[in-house]
Design a protein around this motif. Structure first.
Motif, mmCIF file in Angstrom:
data_model
loop_
_atom_site.group_PDB
_atom_site.id
_atom_site.type_symbol
_atom_site.label_atom_id
_atom_site.label_comp_id
_atom_site.label_asym_id
_atom_site.label_seq_id
_atom_site.Cartn_x
_atom_site.Cartn_y
_atom_site.Cartn_z
ATOM 1 N N ALA A 148 0.834 -1.199 0.000
ATOM 2 C CA ALA A 148 0.000 0.000 0.000
ATOM 3 C C ALA A 148 0.875 1.258 0.000
ATOM 4 O O ALA A 148 0.539 2.260 -0.645
ATOM 5 C CB ALA A 148 -0.925 -0.011 1.209
ATOM 6 N N GLN A 206 -6.623 -6.382 4.313
ATOM 7 C CA GLN A 206 -6.360 -6.301 2.874
ATOM 8 C C GLN A 206 -7.472 -5.546 2.153
ATOM 9 O O GLN A 206 -7.220 -4.660 1.335
ATOM 10 C CB GLN A 206 -6.222 -7.712 2.294
ATOM 11 C CG GLN A 206 -5.896 -7.744 0.818
ATOM 12 C CD GLN A 206 -5.872 -9.174 0.289
ATOM 13 O OE1 GLN A 206 -6.763 -9.965 0.574
ATOM 14 N NE2 GLN A 206 -4.831 -9.504 -0.473
ATOM 15 N N GLU A 207 -8.715 -5.881 2.444
ATOM 16 C CA GLU A 207 -9.835 -5.212 1.778
ATOM 17 C C GLU A 207 -9.941 -3.758 2.217
ATOM 18 O O GLU A 207 -10.233 -2.875 1.405
ATOM 19 C CB GLU A 207 -11.135 -5.964 2.091
ATOM 20 C CG GLU A 207 -12.375 -5.359 1.456
ATOM 21 C CD GLU A 207 -12.283 -5.276 -0.057
ATOM 22 O OE1 GLU A 207 -12.871 -4.338 -0.625
ATOM 23 O OE2 GLU A 207 -11.621 -6.152 -0.664
ATOM 24 N N SER A 258 -7.273 -1.835 0.464
ATOM 25 C CA SER A 258 -7.636 -1.722 -0.950
ATOM 26 C C SER A 258 -8.644 -0.606 -1.160
ATOM 27 O O SER A 258 -8.548 0.177 -2.128
ATOM 28 C CB SER A 258 -8.194 -3.055 -1.449
ATOM 29 O OG SER A 258 -8.630 -2.944 -2.785
ATOM 30 N N LYS A 296 -8.142 2.838 -3.378
ATOM 31 C CA LYS A 296 -9.051 3.164 -4.480
ATOM 32 C C LYS A 296 -9.816 4.463 -4.250
ATOM 33 O O LYS A 296 -10.010 5.248 -5.182
ATOM 34 C CB LYS A 296 -10.056 2.011 -4.668
ATOM 35 C CG LYS A 296 -9.457 0.769 -5.273
ATOM 36 C CD LYS A 296 -10.531 -0.231 -5.650
ATOM 37 C CE LYS A 296 -11.277 -0.736 -4.420
ATOM 38 N NZ LYS A 296 -12.273 -1.786 -4.779
#
Length: 380
Positions: free
Chosen positions: A266, A297-298, A301, A305
């Motif tokens: 990241a 992780q999600e 993410s 984004k």
């Protein structure tokens, strides 16, 4: 209500049939005892007693069977001898009860109940000492009736168990077919595109005509590494779907120990992230560690984004018997990307639910966005 074919421990006949049979058996046997044996009012009471095991057998077959033995012993001890008309109530009531026992119980239990009933009837006949051809004929009819009821009940139970096994096998086959279909789709679509990304990123330095800047080459190496890691995890997941490999949750590659690498990816994507881990994270179970990894992780993410560049803090700490995860990012420095809603939050909630945990995901009062999960280590 009738029993389901998938519920072999319930009686085959509907409950109301047992109550109807009890309502008919009580008055009929009461009349027989009261007038055929000239017992008077006491006969009606005995008839009512014979209705009890019929009504009870739908709920508690073995309890009803014990009641039939108690009634047989009661009739024998008090010497109620009326040309042996007790063959009829015993034959009807015990046959129905043994049929229900055979339908709802294991073979060993059913055989034991029948043999004890047969032995108790023979002992009763010997105790009373009544002789004559009618007694022998009555005993034979009485013995054959419970035997037939027991065999018929056992046949129905065997058929129900066979139907249940066939249904389970059919369900398992459907599940395996669906998992194989999902594995094919993942391989043909996701794995194909990820392989192309990995190859293109790896061959980029050789395909450009001019020497690319070192920063650009580093970015492509990171893209290749990320695509290759995703392919490795995807292949492991495909193996699980096809039944060739173990559960990915048991793999140490996707656990709390891999959060440093996840956070570093990241950071390379331009998001400053600080990580705080508990000292005893290695002692956590594989499933708990894997779920924690996927949640972080999600969450990262989503930060990359929708809030790229926003400082983020990832915290994991032990609170009593729970693992508490927090991923908190500052307000986005730029407008969020146009990426539409996905299934990330839905997946996180499902993962947390499998461990009976709690999940919060939303904007805080100061404008920051937080994902907070509480995962119990044991059963809650």
């Amino acid at each position: 209500m009738p029993a389901s074919p998938a519920d072999p421990d319930k009686p085959l006949l509907p409950r109301r049939m047992y109550f109807i049979a009890a309502g008919v058996a009580g008055p009929f046997f009461g009349w027989m005892f009261a007038y055929a044996t000239e017992m008077g009012v006491a006969g009606w009471s005995i008839g009512a007693l014979y209705a009890v095991p019929v009504a009870v057998s739908w709920y508690r077959p073995m309890t009803a069977w014990w009641i039939t033995l108690a009634l047989l012993a009661l009739m024998t001890i008090f010497g109620i001898d009326y040309w042996r008309p007790w063959y009829l109530p015993e034959m009807v009531v015990q046959s129905l009860v043994l049929f229900t026992v055979a339908v709802t119980s294991a073979r060993r239990v059913t055989a034991t109940a029948f043999l004890i009933t047969l032995g108790a009837g023979l002992l009763s006949a010997l105790w009373t000492g009544t002789e004559g051809p009618y007694v022998a004929q009555g005993m034979a009819n009485w013995a054959l009736s419970p035997l037939a009821a027991t065999l018929i009940g056992y046949g129905f139970r065997s058929r129900r168990l066979s139907t249940l096994r066939i249904a389970e096998e059919h369900g398992k086959r459907r599940i395996l077919e669906e998992r194989a279909r999902i594995a094919r789709e993942l391989h043909d679509v996701v794995a194909h595109h990820m392989s192309i990304i990995a190859v293109q990123a790896a061959t980029f330095p050789h395909r450009v005509k001019e020497a690319a800047p070192a920063e650009v080459l580093r970015e492509f190496r990171e893209i290749n590494a990320a695509a290759s890691a995703s392919l490795a995890e995807l292949r492991q997941l495909l193996g699980v779907l096809r039944g060739d490999r173990d559960d990915p949750a048991a793999s140490p590659r996707a656990g709390l120990g891999a959060l440093e690498e996840l956070v570093e990816s990241a950071r390379r994507a331009g998001t400053p992230v600080r990580l705080e881990l508990p000292e005893r994270s290695a002692e956590l179970g594989a499933a708990l560690s894997h779920t924690a990894y996927r949640i972080v992780q999600e969450a990262l993410s989503n930060v990359v984004k929708h809030a790229g560049g926003a400082p983020t803090v990832v915290t994991a700490r032990l609170d009593g018997g729970d693992l508490v995860l927090e991923v908190v990012n500052e307000p986005a420095p730029a407008p969020a990307s146009g990426a539409g809603p996905g299934y990330g939050l839905v997946g996180m909630r499902e993962r947390v639910a499998t461990l009976s945990g709690e999940l919060f995901a939303g904007e805080l009062s100061d404008g920051r966005y937080a994902v907070r999960a509480v995962l119990p280590q044991g059963e809650r």
